[in-house]
Design a protein around this motif. Structure first.
Motif, PDB file in Angstrom:
ATOM      1  N   LYS A   1       0.854  -1.186   0.000  1.00 50.89           N
ATOM      2  CA  LYS A   1       0.000   0.000   0.000  1.00 50.89           C
ATOM      3  C   LYS A   1       0.894   1.242   0.000  1.00 50.89           C
ATOM      4  O   LYS A   1       1.748   1.401   0.873  1.00 50.89           O
ATOM      5  CB  LYS A   1      -0.911   0.030   1.228  1.00 50.89           C
ATOM      6  CG  LYS A   1      -1.747  -1.237   1.427  1.00 50.89           C
ATOM      7  CD  LYS A   1      -2.660  -1.498   0.265  1.00 50.89           C
ATOM      8  CE  LYS A   1      -3.472  -2.757   0.497  1.00 50.89           C
ATOM      9  NZ  LYS A   1      -3.867  -3.407  -0.705  1.00 50.89           N
TER      10      LYS A   1
ATOM     11  N   TYR B   1      -2.090   6.042   4.149  1.00 45.11           N
ATOM     12  CA  TYR B   1      -2.075   5.224   2.948  1.00 45.11           C
ATOM     13  C   TYR B   1      -2.747   6.003   1.830  1.00 45.11           C
ATOM     14  O   TYR B   1      -3.867   6.471   1.985  1.00 45.11           O
ATOM     15  CB  TYR B   1      -2.779   3.883   3.188  1.00 45.11           C
ATOM     16  CG  TYR B   1      -2.004   3.008   4.129  1.00 45.11           C
ATOM     17  CD1 TYR B   1      -0.883   2.328   3.697  1.00 45.11           C
ATOM     18  CD2 TYR B   1      -2.375   2.885   5.461  1.00 45.11           C
ATOM     19  CE1 TYR B   1      -0.147   1.532   4.559  1.00 45.11           C
ATOM     20  CE2 TYR B   1      -1.654   2.093   6.331  1.00 45.11           C
ATOM     21  CZ  TYR B   1      -0.537   1.418   5.876  1.00 45.11           C
ATOM     22  OH  TYR B   1       0.185   0.649   6.741  1.00 45.11           O
TER      23      TYR B   1
ATOM     24  N   GLU C   1      -4.695   6.685  -1.441  1.00 50.20           N
ATOM     25  CA  GLU C   1      -5.753   6.014  -2.202  1.00 50.20           C
ATOM     26  C   GLU C   1      -5.372   6.000  -3.670  1.00 50.20           C
ATOM     27  O   GLU C   1      -4.876   6.982  -4.199  1.00 50.20           O
ATOM     28  CB  GLU C   1      -7.085   6.730  -2.017  1.00 50.20           C
ATOM     29  CG  GLU C   1      -7.629   6.643  -0.610  1.00 50.20           C
ATOM     30  CD  GLU C   1      -7.986   5.238  -0.189  1.00 50.20           C
ATOM     31  OE1 GLU C   1      -8.501   4.482  -1.028  1.00 50.20           O
ATOM     32  OE2 GLU C   1      -7.758   4.905   0.975  1.00 50.20           O
ATOM     33  N   ASN C   2      -5.614   4.899  -4.309  1.00 57.55           N
ATOM     34  CA  ASN C   2      -5.314   4.760  -5.727  1.00 57.55           C
ATOM     35  C   ASN C   2      -6.630   4.683  -6.483  1.00 57.55           C
ATOM     36  O   ASN C   2      -7.486   3.873  -6.162  1.00 57.55           O
ATOM     37  CB  ASN C   2      -4.473   3.503  -5.967  1.00 57.55           C
ATOM     38  CG  ASN C   2      -3.944   3.419  -7.380  1.00 57.55           C
ATOM     39  OD1 ASN C   2      -4.238   4.276  -8.205  1.00 57.55           O
ATOM     40  ND2 ASN C   2      -3.174   2.403  -7.654  1.00 57.55           N
TER      41      ASN C   2
ATOM     42  N   GLY D   1      -7.551   0.298  -9.254  1.00 55.64           N
ATOM     43  CA  GLY D   1      -7.144  -0.867  -8.482  1.00 55.64           C
ATOM     44  C   GLY D   1      -6.313  -1.846  -9.300  1.00 55.64           C
ATOM     45  O   GLY D   1      -6.504  -2.005 -10.493  1.00 55.64           O
TER      46      GLY D   1
ATOM     47  N   THR E   1      -1.160  -0.601  -4.459  1.00 63.41           N
ATOM     48  CA  THR E   1      -1.775   0.703  -4.736  1.00 63.41           C
ATOM     49  C   THR E   1      -0.777   1.736  -5.255  1.00 63.41           C
ATOM     50  O   THR E   1      -1.091   2.917  -5.303  1.00 63.41           O
ATOM     51  CB  THR E   1      -2.458   1.258  -3.472  1.00 63.41           C
ATOM     52  OG1 THR E   1      -1.482   1.470  -2.464  1.00 63.41           O
ATOM     53  CG2 THR E   1      -3.559   0.331  -2.989  1.00 63.41           C
TER      54      THR E   1
ATOM     55  N   ASP F   1       1.037   3.877  -7.860  1.00 68.84           N
ATOM     56  CA  ASP F   1       0.933   4.388  -9.226  1.00 68.84           C
ATOM     57  C   ASP F   1       2.270   5.060  -9.525  1.00 68.84           C
ATOM     58  O   ASP F   1       2.565   6.130  -8.985  1.00 68.84           O
ATOM     59  CB  ASP F   1      -0.225   5.372  -9.335  1.00 68.84           C
ATOM     60  CG  ASP F   1      -0.424   5.904 -10.749  1.00 68.84           C
ATOM     61  OD1 ASP F   1       0.467   5.697 -11.605  1.00 68.84           O
ATOM     62  OD2 ASP F   1      -1.464   6.539 -10.981  1.00 68.84           O
TER      63      ASP F   1
END
Length: 140
Positions: free
Chosen positions: A44, A90, A92-93, A96, A102, A104
């Motif tokens: 993550k 953490y 957020e992506n 998915g 997660t 990018d």
């Protein structure tokens, strides 16, 4: 006694950028870790909010008790809060991945480059501050 006051003022003069460099360094480590673990399943992506982390590091008395450890006995010592250790969140992506990762890489590289430039800018400002102090001491 007078020298102590001068040292204290010099410390205060550099405190903001010293703290900013420390927080930027911590963020750089998190971003590098995200990039390094781009192919690790279930990893993550983590980051810190720079402005709130800097505010927390500059004002340790304003910290909340959320990060305190639970004591199971009265004989246990209390942990001292570390002003430079800011808990990461953490990231957020939006898209998915099948493996649960997660990270990018485009976002991470962008954030890494931005943080690096801001780190270098802080170093430049500190360098200019030191030059200004030296010029004042030399009477130029």
């Amino acid at each position: 006694m007078y020298l102590g006051g001068v040292v204290s003022r010099i410390d205060d003069y550099f405190k903001f950028h010293e703290t900013a460099l420390s927080v930027r360094g911590q963020r750089q480590q998190l971003l590098a870790s995200n990039i390094a673990n781009a192919d690790t399943p279930n990893y993550k992506a983590r980051d810190i909010d720079f402005s709130s982390a800097l505010n927390q590091a500059l004002n340790p008395s304003a910290q909340t008790a959320a990060g305190e450890l639970n004591k199971t006995a009265n004989a246990h010592l209390n942990a001292l809060p570390n002003a430079n250790a800011v808990p990461p969140f953490y990231r957020e992506n939006g898209q998915g991945n099948i493996d649960g990762n997660t990270v990018d890489l485009d976002v991470e590289r962008n954030q890494f480059a931005d943080n690096s430039l801001r780190y270098e800018a802080s170093l430049t400002i500190i360098n200019l501050q030191i030059r200004g102090l030296l010029a004042a001491l030399q009477g130029q």
